[in-house]
Design a protein around this motif. Structure first.
Motif, PDB file in Angstrom:
ATOM      1  N   ASN A 154       0.841  -1.197   0.000  1.00 24.62           N
ATOM      2  CA  ASN A 154       0.000   0.000   0.000  1.00 24.62           C
ATOM      3  C   ASN A 154       0.874   1.244   0.000  1.00 24.62           C
ATOM      4  O   ASN A 154       1.840   1.323   0.763  1.00 24.62           O
ATOM      5  CB  ASN A 154      -0.883   0.000   1.250  1.00 24.62           C
ATOM      6  CG  ASN A 154      -1.752  -1.236   1.306  1.00 24.62           C
ATOM      7  OD1 ASN A 154      -2.765  -1.319   0.639  1.00 24.62           O
ATOM      8  ND2 ASN A 154      -1.324  -2.232   2.080  1.00 24.62           N
ATOM      9  N   GLY A 155       0.517   2.201  -0.874  1.00 25.90           N
ATOM     10  CA  GLY A 155       1.280   3.446  -0.933  1.00 25.90           C
ATOM     11  C   GLY A 155       0.691   4.471   0.023  1.00 25.90           C
ATOM     12  O   GLY A 155      -0.531   4.637   0.089  1.00 25.90           O
ATOM     13  N   ILE A 156       1.554   5.153   0.757  1.00 23.21           N
ATOM     14  CA  ILE A 156       1.104   6.202   1.680  1.00 23.21           C
ATOM     15  C   ILE A 156       1.968   7.436   1.439  1.00 23.21           C
ATOM     16  O   ILE A 156       3.193   7.331   1.343  1.00 23.21           O
ATOM     17  CB  ILE A 156       1.301   5.777   3.163  1.00 23.21           C
ATOM     18  CG1 ILE A 156       0.564   4.465   3.469  1.00 23.21           C
ATOM     19  CG2 ILE A 156       0.856   6.893   4.106  1.00 23.21           C
ATOM     20  CD1 ILE A 156      -0.911   4.599   3.654  1.00 23.21           C
ATOM     21  N   ARG A 157       1.309   8.614   1.313  1.00 20.20           N
ATOM     22  CA  ARG A 157       2.091   9.861   1.275  1.00 20.20           C
ATOM     23  C   ARG A 157       1.445  10.858   2.236  1.00 20.20           C
ATOM     24  O   ARG A 157       0.281  10.714   2.635  1.00 20.20           O
ATOM     25  CB  ARG A 157       2.156  10.435  -0.135  1.00 20.20           C
ATOM     26  CG  ARG A 157       0.810  10.823  -0.678  1.00 20.20           C
ATOM     27  CD  ARG A 157       0.918  11.500  -2.034  1.00 20.20           C
ATOM     28  NE  ARG A 157      -0.414  11.707  -2.594  1.00 20.20           N
ATOM     29  CZ  ARG A 157      -0.640  12.327  -3.746  1.00 20.20           C
ATOM     30  NH1 ARG A 157       0.370  12.791  -4.452  1.00 20.20           N
ATOM     31  NH2 ARG A 157      -1.871  12.484  -4.187  1.00 20.20           N
ATOM     32  N   PHE A 158       2.211  11.871   2.624  1.00 25.53           N
ATOM     33  CA  PHE A 158       1.721  12.859   3.585  1.00 25.53           C
ATOM     34  C   PHE A 158       1.692  14.243   2.956  1.00 25.53           C
ATOM     35  O   PHE A 158       2.594  14.601   2.197  1.00 25.53           O
ATOM     36  CB  PHE A 158       2.623  12.871   4.828  1.00 25.53           C
ATOM     37  CG  PHE A 158       2.410  11.668   5.705  1.00 25.53           C
ATOM     38  CD1 PHE A 158       1.446  11.673   6.709  1.00 25.53           C
ATOM     39  CD2 PHE A 158       3.155  10.512   5.509  1.00 25.53           C
ATOM     40  CE1 PHE A 158       1.224  10.555   7.496  1.00 25.53           C
ATOM     41  CE2 PHE A 158       2.937   9.385   6.293  1.00 25.53           C
ATOM     42  CZ  PHE A 158       1.972   9.413   7.297  1.00 25.53           C
ATOM     43  N   VAL A 159       0.630  15.014   3.283  1.00 23.55           N
ATOM     44  CA  VAL A 159       0.560  16.418   2.877  1.00 23.55           C
ATOM     45  C   VAL A 159       0.653  17.258   4.153  1.00 23.55           C
ATOM     46  O   VAL A 159      -0.052  17.008   5.128  1.00 23.55           O
ATOM     47  CB  VAL A 159      -0.755  16.712   2.125  1.00 23.55           C
ATOM     48  CG1 VAL A 159      -0.929  18.214   1.919  1.00 23.55           C
ATOM     49  CG2 VAL A 159      -0.764  15.986   0.778  1.00 23.55           C
ATOM     50  N   ASN A 160       1.544  18.254   4.135  1.00 23.73           N
ATOM     51  CA  ASN A 160       1.799  19.082   5.318  1.00 23.73           C
ATOM     52  C   ASN A 160       1.075  20.422   5.180  1.00 23.73           C
ATOM     53  O   ASN A 160       1.300  21.153   4.221  1.00 23.73           O
ATOM     54  CB  ASN A 160       3.319  19.300   5.428  1.00 23.73           C
ATOM     55  CG  ASN A 160       3.681  20.245   6.544  1.00 23.73           C
ATOM     56  OD1 ASN A 160       2.867  20.518   7.432  1.00 23.73           O
ATOM     57  ND2 ASN A 160       4.911  20.748   6.505  1.00 23.73           N
ATOM     58  N   THR A 161       0.202  20.760   6.161  1.00 22.07           N
ATOM     59  CA  THR A 161      -0.430  22.092   6.111  1.00 22.07           C
ATOM     60  C   THR A 161       0.118  23.013   7.209  1.00 22.07           C
ATOM     61  O   THR A 161      -0.385  24.110   7.405  1.00 22.07           O
ATOM     62  CB  THR A 161      -1.960  21.991   6.260  1.00 22.07           C
ATOM     63  OG1 THR A 161      -2.257  21.432   7.542  1.00 22.07           O
ATOM     64  CG2 THR A 161      -2.561  21.102   5.174  1.00 22.07           C
ATOM     65  N   PHE A 162       1.139  22.558   7.957  1.00 25.55           N
ATOM     66  CA  PHE A 162       1.818  23.446   8.923  1.00 25.55           C
ATOM     67  C   PHE A 162       2.702  24.427   8.155  1.00 25.55           C
ATOM     68  O   PHE A 162       2.998  24.230   6.978  1.00 25.55           O
ATOM     69  CB  PHE A 162       2.687  22.608   9.871  1.00 25.55           C
ATOM     70  CG  PHE A 162       1.918  21.969  10.993  1.00 25.55           C
ATOM     71  CD1 PHE A 162       1.911  22.536  12.270  1.00 25.55           C
ATOM     72  CD2 PHE A 162       1.192  20.801  10.797  1.00 25.55           C
ATOM     73  CE1 PHE A 162       1.204  21.958  13.306  1.00 25.55           C
ATOM     74  CE2 PHE A 162       0.480  20.220  11.818  1.00 25.55           C
ATOM     75  CZ  PHE A 162       0.486  20.798  13.088  1.00 25.55           C
ATOM     76  N   ASN A 163       3.179  25.455   8.855  1.00 26.20           N
ATOM     77  CA  ASN A 163       4.067  26.421   8.185  1.00 26.20           C
ATOM     78  C   ASN A 163       5.502  25.926   8.120  1.00 26.20           C
ATOM     79  O   ASN A 163       6.248  26.272   7.223  1.00 26.20           O
ATOM     80  CB  ASN A 163       4.020  27.775   8.902  1.00 26.20           C
ATOM     81  CG  ASN A 163       2.612  28.345   8.865  1.00 26.20           C
ATOM     82  OD1 ASN A 163       1.894  28.132   7.883  1.00 26.20           O
ATOM     83  ND2 ASN A 163       2.200  29.025   9.932  1.00 26.20           N
ATOM     84  N   GLU A 164       5.894  25.152   9.148  1.00 25.29           N
ATOM     85  CA  GLU A 164       7.283  24.662   9.193  1.00 25.29           C
ATOM     86  C   GLU A 164       7.366  23.271   8.542  1.00 25.29           C
ATOM     87  O   GLU A 164       6.358  22.624   8.288  1.00 25.29           O
ATOM     88  CB  GLU A 164       7.747  24.560  10.661  1.00 25.29           C
ATOM     89  CG  GLU A 164       7.660  25.861  11.438  1.00 25.29           C
ATOM     90  CD  GLU A 164       8.637  26.910  10.912  1.00 25.29           C
ATOM     91  OE1 GLU A 164       9.725  26.511  10.447  1.00 25.29           O
ATOM     92  OE2 GLU A 164       8.306  28.102  10.949  1.00 25.29           O
ATOM     93  N   LEU A 165       8.616  22.803   8.347  1.00 23.78           N
ATOM     94  CA  LEU A 165       8.828  21.446   7.818  1.00 23.78           C
ATOM     95  C   LEU A 165       8.326  20.414   8.832  1.00 23.78           C
ATOM     96  O   LEU A 165       8.439  20.626  10.042  1.00 23.78           O
ATOM     97  CB  LEU A 165      10.323  21.191   7.594  1.00 23.78           C
ATOM     98  CG  LEU A 165      11.048  22.090   6.593  1.00 23.78           C
ATOM     99  CD1 LEU A 165      12.536  21.760   6.606  1.00 23.78           C
ATOM    100  CD2 LEU A 165      10.502  21.882   5.191  1.00 23.78           C
ATOM    101  N   ILE A 166       7.793  19.285   8.339  1.00 22.18           N
ATOM    102  CA  ILE A 166       7.517  18.175   9.257  1.00 22.18           C
ATOM    103  C   ILE A 166       8.245  16.930   8.760  1.00 22.18           C
ATOM    104  O   ILE A 166       8.558  16.806   7.565  1.00 22.18           O
ATOM    105  CB  ILE A 166       6.005  17.846   9.401  1.00 22.18           C
ATOM    106  CG1 ILE A 166       5.420  17.346   8.066  1.00 22.18           C
ATOM    107  CG2 ILE A 166       5.216  19.013   9.943  1.00 22.18           C
ATOM    108  CD1 ILE A 166       4.044  16.699   8.232  1.00 22.18           C
TER     109      ILE A 166
END
Length: 708
Positions: A486-498
């Motif tokens: 299974n493929g998983i990716r993340f989208v970041n909506t914070f201002n800093e890097l995660i």
């Protein structure tokens, strides 16, 4: 001639049990090593899939080409017993060398867990593989023929039963090793750094090979051993050459015709040799169509495993990984061989049908062809459920609103309104040349045009957030995830890097309002941790995915909950596989039944129709058909890229059906012979020679045929 009184057990020579035990250990060792080889190449050497597959298939083909060598050594120089012992020693050394090559501490002087000089490991493992190919291939034709040699005259039925037991041992060994070796690989071991335990996974097969060798030598006193009769293949080649040359010299009408082209060698060679070569030639001629069967059979490991990867492995309470489906074949063999032997064949004989060896082989080919028709039907079912991916000039876009306000997006021919934190239901497909304009806006703000190069043949995700910001992400997934993961990716909506860590894999520094690449995970629930300078220490940072099935892909959106703590929301990119892997069982069943009637019979037929001094040579000829089958797969898979997989299956089924019909016609012209009887005929003409040369058994005459 070393002959010893053979003790009996259930009416079988006792020596047989040593030979069957040896074969079991040898196959366990071989399949155990082969099963993890491709993972070893990709994970330890970091080779890509193509390189690994090419080397792997080359190795397999080599293992089926070297039997010719072993047969020559056995039939003309060392005899079967000594050949098996000496090549088993080579084999054991090869197994030891490859397990040493996988010890990363060997060259890892700075103890960082990766070998400092990979070429040393690669060189060692290639030497190991070459020795293994020589060993396993070299003893293959000798062990089965040596087993056949242990039977007395009039024991055809028991000898046939032996070939079945022998085949059973092969599959029991491979079955156990395919289950056990992967368990050894996942153990952690190492002196300075812990990692997957390849030395153990290669070491156990090496130890078992040593056991196989010792078991075989222990039986030494009980075996019947025949002396090899000089360089038999050299004689055969010279005799054939002379016959052709002689026939060419006497091509004018003045000379009387001879019954068989080989009879033109009579001037120089004795009739016994000529008749023996005729026997071999007639069988070899029948072998010409056989590689087609193996070409289909050997796709279980490649094509059918890839088919399983697009299916769901939840069978009742069980959960099966795609590459474990191959064990179905070995399990079925272990069940089917005794059933065919004890139930089916006797029933057919009772009905008064003469089910000869060659008829069995024809039926086997037909069953394998049917199996591929079934595989094609299953493939059509799978294709109905697969998502559509962009082809040629097409591109696909899906929109994901990661902001807090409703957004309007106008695409060619459609208008989409997305609430906060929602996405379009599916990927929309556009022609790259007709993609005129894409505009986005939110209530009370001007319209912004999306200017971006969309890449043809790719999927894209358009991230939008207020008032009119956007980013186009090129998805790095344009097919179902491989191996049923299974493929998983993340989208970041914070201002800093995660940075996210998920079951040992790291998504490093995902920037603000951006998506990471996909990483892949097997089925199950996965835990992950989110870390960022922006997240206060008292926040919860450990999360779990929901239950991942097979072949799906998801985008996990990381956003700020009230306060600054993170929370996670998931969006589906590719839905999980729905067709159940249990649907592959019918095709495995048909192919296995085909294998039982084809392969076991072929071994036995090759032995029974071969003259006494060429038993190993014909066994090697039989194995050569397997090698050529492997090569056919490499050629077909390389050359014909079908747009539809089911079409390829149908093509293979049709090819085998045609070959099966040709084979059936060829077998009409084959008459079964009894090599010992023919040799005995010559023996009476040359009584004094017969004491040294002739095979010590004279089998039962014609009635042995009906029992086969």
């Amino acid at each position: 001639m070393g002959m010893s009184k053979s003790q009996g057990c259930f009416g079988y020579p006792l020596s047989i049990f040593f030979i069957v035990a040896n074969e079991f250990c040898e196959r366990f060792s071989y399949y155990g090593m082969r099963g993890i080889l491709i993972l070893y190449f990709t994970n330890f050497f970091s080779w890509d899939d193509n390189m690994s597959t090419a080397i792997y298939h080359t190795f397999v083909a080599l293992c089926y080409l070297t039997p010719i060598l072993g047969a020559l050594i056995a039939d003309s120089w060392l005899g079967k017993f000594k050949t098996i012992v000496s090549l088993s020693i080579v084999y054991t050394i090869g197994q030891a060398v490859i397990s040493v090559s996988s010890i990363n501490d060997l060259t890892d002087h700075n103890h960082d867990g990766t070998p400092d000089s990979l070429p040393a490991h690669v060189a060692l493992s290639m030497i190991g593989l070459a020795l293994i190919a020589l060993g396993t291939g070299g003893i293959k034709p000798c062990v089965s023929a040596f087993g056949g040699d242990q039977f007395e005259e009039g024991q055809e039925k028991r000898r046939n039963r032996f070939f079945s037991m022998f085949y059973l041992a092969i599959n029991a060994g491979s079955l156990l090793s395919t289950i056990i070796t992967p368990m050894l690989r996942v153990q952690q071991c190492g002196i300075h750094s812990k990692q997957a335990c390849y030395p153990l996974a290669f070491g156990v097969p090496a130890a078992l090979m040593a056991v196989a060798l010792i078991v075989f030598i222990l039986g030494s006193g009980m075996y019947k051993k025949f002396q090899p009769q000089g360089n038999i293949m050299g004689k055969v080649a010279k005799c054939i050459h002379f016959a052709i040359k002689n026939r060419f010299r006497h091509r004018s009408k003045a000379f009387p015709k001879r019954e068989h082209w080989l009879d033109w060698a009579k001037e120089k060679y004795d009739e016994r040799l000529i008749s023996q070569i005729k026997m071999v030639m007639r069988v070899m001629f029948l072998y010409i169509p056989l590689p087609m069967f193996w070409a289909l059979f050997d796709q279980q490991g490649s094509r059918w495993t890839l088919q399983a990867a697009t299916m769901s492995g939840k069978i009742g309470a069980l959960e099966i990984q795609p590459d474990q489906m191959q064990t179905v074949n070995a399990i079925l063999i272990v069940i089917m061989v005794p059933i065919f032997d004890a139930v089916l064949y006797p029933l057919i004989a009772k009905c008064g049908l003469n089910f000869t060896s060659l008829k069995k082989m024809t039926v086997g080919m037909f069953l394998a062809s049917l199996a591929f028709v079934v595989a094609a039907i299953v493939q059509v079912e799978i294709d109905k459920t697969l998502p559509v991916f962009p082809k040629g000039n097409e591109i696909q876009i899906k929109v994901l609103n990661i902001g807090n306000t409703t957004m309007n997006i106008s695409l060619p021919g459609e208008m989409v309104t997305l609430d906060s934190l929602s996405q379009t239901n599916a990927y929309m497909t556009f022609d790259v040349n007709k993609l005129t304009s894409i505009n986005i806006s939110s209530p009370g703000s001007p319209v912004t045009a999306v200017t971006d190069d969309f890449k043809q043949g790719q999927r894209h995700t358009l991230l939008v957030w207020a008032p009119n910001h956007y980013r186009v992400v090129k998805d790095d997934l344009n097919q179902k995830p491989k191996k049923g993961e299974n493929g998983i990716r993340f989208v970041n909506t914070f201002n800093e890097l995660i940075t996210v860590t998920m079951s040992g894999k790291i998504y490093a520094n995902v920037s603000s309002n951006n998506a990471s690449n996909y990483q892949f995970f097997p089925s199950g629930v996965k835990g992950f941790t989110i870390s960022s300078t922006e997240i206060p220490p008292q926040c919860q940072s450990n999360f779990n995915t929901f239950y991942l099935e097979f072949g799906s892909a998801y985008t996990y959106l990381v956003r700020r909950k009230n306060g600054s703590c993170p929370e996670v929301q998931s969006f589906e990119d590719i839905s999980a596989n729905t067709v159940n892997m249990a649907l592959q069982i019918p095709q495995y069943f048909l192919l296995t039944c085909g294998e039982v009637v084809f392969s076991v019979t072929g071994l036995e037929f090759s032995y029974s129709q071969a003259p006494s001094n060429m038993k190993s040579v014909l066994q090697a000829g039989w194995l050569l058909t397997v090698a050529i089958g492997n090569i056919i797969v490499l050629i077909v898979a390389g050359a014909g890229q079908f747009s539809k997989q089911w079409a390829e299956y149908i093509l293979f089924a049709a090819l085998l059906l045609v070959v099966c019909i040709i084979f059936a016609i060829m077998t009409r012209f084959y008459t079964y012979i009894n090599p010992a009887e023919i040799e005995a005929q010559f023996g009476e003409d040359e009584k004094k020679k017969s004491l040294e040369n002739s095979n010590p058994y004279i089998m039962l005459g014609a009635n042995s045929q009906t029992q086969m």
